[in-house]
Design an enzyme around this catalytic site. Structure first.
Site, PDB file in Angstrom:
ATOM      1  CD  GLU A   1      13.584 -15.972 -18.531  1.00 27.24           C
ATOM      2  OE1 GLU A   1      14.735 -15.410 -19.420  1.00 27.24           O
ATOM      3  OE2 GLU A   1      12.628 -15.722 -19.142  1.00 27.24           O
TER       4      GLU A   1
ATOM      5  CG  HIS B   1       6.973 -16.693 -21.890  1.00 30.75           C
ATOM      6  ND1 HIS B   1       8.100 -18.238 -22.193  1.00 30.75           N
ATOM      7  CD2 HIS B   1       8.801 -15.786 -21.716  1.00 30.75           C
ATOM      8  CE1 HIS B   1       9.550 -17.910 -21.790  1.00 30.75           C
ATOM      9  NE2 HIS B   1       9.675 -17.050 -21.867  1.00 30.75           N
TER      10      HIS B   1
ATOM     11  NE  ARG C   1      15.260 -11.412 -20.043  1.00 31.84           N
ATOM     12  CZ  ARG C   1      16.248 -10.208 -20.981  1.00 31.84           C
ATOM     13  NH1 ARG C   1      15.864  -9.339 -21.060  1.00 31.84           N
ATOM     14  NH2 ARG C   1      17.213 -11.181 -21.931  1.00 31.84           N
TER      15      ARG C   1
ATOM     16  CG  HIS D   1       8.691 -18.370 -26.290  1.00 33.45           C
ATOM     17  ND1 HIS D   1       8.954 -16.782 -26.968  1.00 33.45           N
ATOM     18  CD2 HIS D   1       9.367 -17.619 -25.354  1.00 33.45           C
ATOM     19  CE1 HIS D   1       9.845 -16.122 -26.038  1.00 33.45           C
ATOM     20  NE2 HIS D   1       9.800 -16.350 -25.271  1.00 33.45           N
TER      21      HIS D   1
ATOM     22  CG  ASP E   1      26.211 -30.875 -47.747  1.00 29.04           C
ATOM     23  OD1 ASP E   1      26.863 -30.207 -47.556  1.00 29.04           O
ATOM     24  OD2 ASP E   1      26.998 -32.209 -48.401  1.00 29.04           O
TER      25      ASP E   1
ATOM     26  CG  HIS F   1      10.476  -8.119 -21.524  1.00 31.67           C
ATOM     27  ND1 HIS F   1       9.907  -8.424 -20.389  1.00 31.67           N
ATOM     28  CD2 HIS F   1      11.361  -7.093 -21.567  1.00 31.67           C
ATOM     29  CE1 HIS F   1      11.284  -8.286 -19.915  1.00 31.67           C
ATOM     30  NE2 HIS F   1      11.974  -7.438 -20.020  1.00 31.67           N
TER      31      HIS F   1
ATOM     32  CD  GLU G   1      11.260 -13.472 -19.373  1.00 31.87           C
ATOM     33  OE1 GLU G   1      12.043 -12.964 -20.605  1.00 31.87           O
ATOM     34  OE2 GLU G   1      10.711 -14.507 -19.758  1.00 31.87           O
TER      35      GLU G   1
ATOM     36  CE1 TYR H   1      16.576  -5.409 -20.569  1.00 33.40           C
ATOM     37  CE2 TYR H   1      13.931  -4.810 -20.143  1.00 33.40           C
ATOM     38  CZ  TYR H   1      15.291  -6.298 -20.151  1.00 33.40           C
ATOM     39  OH  TYR H   1      14.548  -7.466 -19.724  1.00 33.40           O
TER      40      TYR H   1
ATOM     41  CG  HIS I   1      15.259 -11.134 -28.735  1.00 31.78           C
ATOM     42  ND1 HIS I   1      14.047 -11.158 -29.810  1.00 31.78           N
ATOM     43  CD2 HIS I   1      14.926 -11.992 -27.816  1.00 31.78           C
ATOM     44  CE1 HIS I   1      12.812 -11.816 -28.664  1.00 31.78           C
ATOM     45  NE2 HIS I   1      12.827 -12.066 -27.680  1.00 31.78           N
TER      46      HIS I   1
ATOM     47  CG  ASP J   1      16.824 -14.960 -21.352  1.00 28.83           C
ATOM     48  OD1 ASP J   1      16.634 -16.770 -21.196  1.00 28.83           O
ATOM     49  OD2 ASP J   1      16.379 -14.531 -21.389  1.00 28.83           O
TER      50      ASP J   1
ATOM     51  CG  ASP K   1      13.904 -18.649 -20.510  1.00 30.84           C
ATOM     52  OD1 ASP K   1      14.143 -17.492 -21.131  1.00 30.84           O
ATOM     53  OD2 ASP K   1      12.299 -18.078 -21.569  1.00 30.84           O
TER      54      ASP K   1
END
Ligand code: GLY
Ligand code: MN
Ligand code: MN
Length: 436
Positions: free
Chosen positions: A403, A349, A401, A356, A36, A345, A379, A383, A238, A255, A266
């Site tokens: 960004e 975006h 990265r 996004h 709950d 990638h 960004e 890698y 991710h 990130d 972002d």
């Protein structure tokens, strides 16, 4: 945000919808996390964009040209006992006086009233699939109206609202740009704070904690799950576990951005945990920085959505060739796509209420042309995971990265996150400044 802003948006959408139509937007349902316990409630972005109304169990209707009011809101009734447990509710009266509804009714009346409001409409704007549990109700309303038979005109077109609404959302107003600047500023402060405490021995979640502290201190929340990846985790796009201990010699890729007043930032920075890049780390970092600069330079009114990415890819190809990590000419690397194992990638975006954000990237199969008011991220990354084939061992475990958030303006671009350093020397100077 000023209530006039929401009224302006509704007017714009109503103008686009045309006569004899009706738009239906449901509030986001509350969601259970476990048993709950609920997730923090977050209003649906489309619903909030048009209403500024943050409560669950609500339905907004827009009816262009309706004599008794074009904006009808169904919401929860006041309830002293429930409000003791869950907090204040606006109720229909305040939905009118404070939230600008022309008419408001208790949510329990929707099944009776919505079909009546649908009568005589030729087209219903509603986005199927976004709230599956609500889809059935909309279909039920239309069907019940058809069942009335002769004399009642039931809508014969059900059209997605996305095309109109998401195109509006793509162009940020002055108020929206202001909210995005604020989200960017809080996000930058949080990154500075994390850089200042960073040192070998900390856990990734302790760096994450600095973000949560800074965000909540300013009334903001994370706009997505923060990615705090050290060493090999810099190469997991991710990564969310955030539970590894930072080691001397590691890179750290963070990130993390926040949502303030429903607008997201972002931001990614990558830096050495001990405050000094190794030669290999710095070499990769500099290639990503060149790609980042090339991509930013390609953002502006009249440029196409594809240009920043193409510029970043060319810079990555040149850089990886220079470091001996790829064979061929930069042009052949771009053509063959041999850079993709390193940079898999896209370069950005749309950014807005959703991290996004909504809005088409292509129109009639062509990349969209950038226009003032559009906001996007830039960004690029490289890698090199442990064990990557064909790559000497000294490069393994390096993921970088960078960004930033950009707003297209009438004469170029505004870098919303300009004040957070990305130059490697400037970054090194910030690391560990506050470490115990
Ligand atoms: N943080 C998600 C992204 O960079 O797209
Ligand atoms: Mn992003
Ligand atoms: Mn990001």
């Amino acid at each position: 945000m000023n209530p006039r802003e929401f009224a302006r948006r509704r007017r714009q959408l109503i103008r686009m919808m045309g006569r004899d139509t009706l738009a239906i937007l449901p509030a986001a349902p509350p969601r259970l996390r476990n048993r709950d316990v609920q997730y923090p409630y977050r209003q649906d972005s489309d619903f909030y964009y048009l209403t500024g109304f943050g409560e669950p169990e609500a339905i907004a209707l827009l009816l262009p040209g309706r004599g008794r009011g074009e904006y009808v809101l169904f919401c929860r009734e006041r309830d002293a006992e429930r409000e003791t447990w869950d907090g204040a509710r606006a109720g229909p009266a305040r939905a009118v006086s404070e939230y600008g509804a022309d008419e408001a009714f208790p949510i329990a009346a929707a099944d009776d009233l919505v079909p009546r409001l649908l009568a005589g409409c030729e087209r219903v704007y509603y986005t199927m699939g976004a709230h599956p549990e609500f889809d059935q109700r909309v279909v039920g309303w239309v069907t019940s109206l058809r069942a009335h038979g002769a004399g009642v005109q039931a809508p014969d077109q059900l059209v997605t609202l996305d095309h109109l609404l998401h195109d509006l959302r793509l162009y940020k107003s002055r108020d929206e740009a202001q909210a995005m600047r604020r989200a960017a500023r809080i996000g930058m402060q949080a990154h500075r704070r994390a850089m200042a405490v960073c040192r070998p021995g900390l856990y990734e979640y302790q760096v994450e904690a600095e973000f949560l502290h800074e965000f909540r201190s300013h009334g903001a929340r994370p706009s997505y799950l923060p990615i705090v990846g050290s060493g090999p985790n810099t190469c997991v796009l991710h990564y969310h576990a955030n539970d590894r201990q930072l080691r001397d010699g590691d890179l750290l890729l963070v990130d993390a951005g926040c949502e303030y007043d429903y607008y997201a930032s972002d931001i990614t920075r990558t830096y050495p945990v001990n405050g000094r890049f190794t030669p290999e780390q710095r070499a990769i970092y500099e290639v990503v920085l060149e790609a980042h600069a090339a991509a930013i330079a390609a953002v502006g009114p009249g440029r196409s959505w594809g240009e920043p990415h193409d510029a970043a890819v060319r810079a990555v190809a040149r850089g990886l060739r220079r470091l001996g990590l790829l064979d061929g000419t930069p042009a052949s690397i771009v053509r063959s796509g041999s850079y993709k194992p390193f940079f898999m990638h896209r370069t950005g975006h749309w950014l807005g209420m959703d991290v996004h954000d909504v809005g088409d990237y292509k129109v009639a199969d062509e990349w969209r042309v950038l226009e003032p008011g559009m906001a996007l991220t830039v960004e690029p990354g490289i890698y090199i995971p442990e064990g990557m084939k064909g790559v000497p061992k000294q490069w393994w475990g390096i993921g970088v990265r960078i960004e930033d958030d950009v707003l297209v303006t009438a004469d170029g671009a505004e870098l919303l996150t300009a004040d957070l350093p990305r130059d490697p020397d400037a970054i090194e100077a910030l690391i560990g400044a506050m470490a115990a």
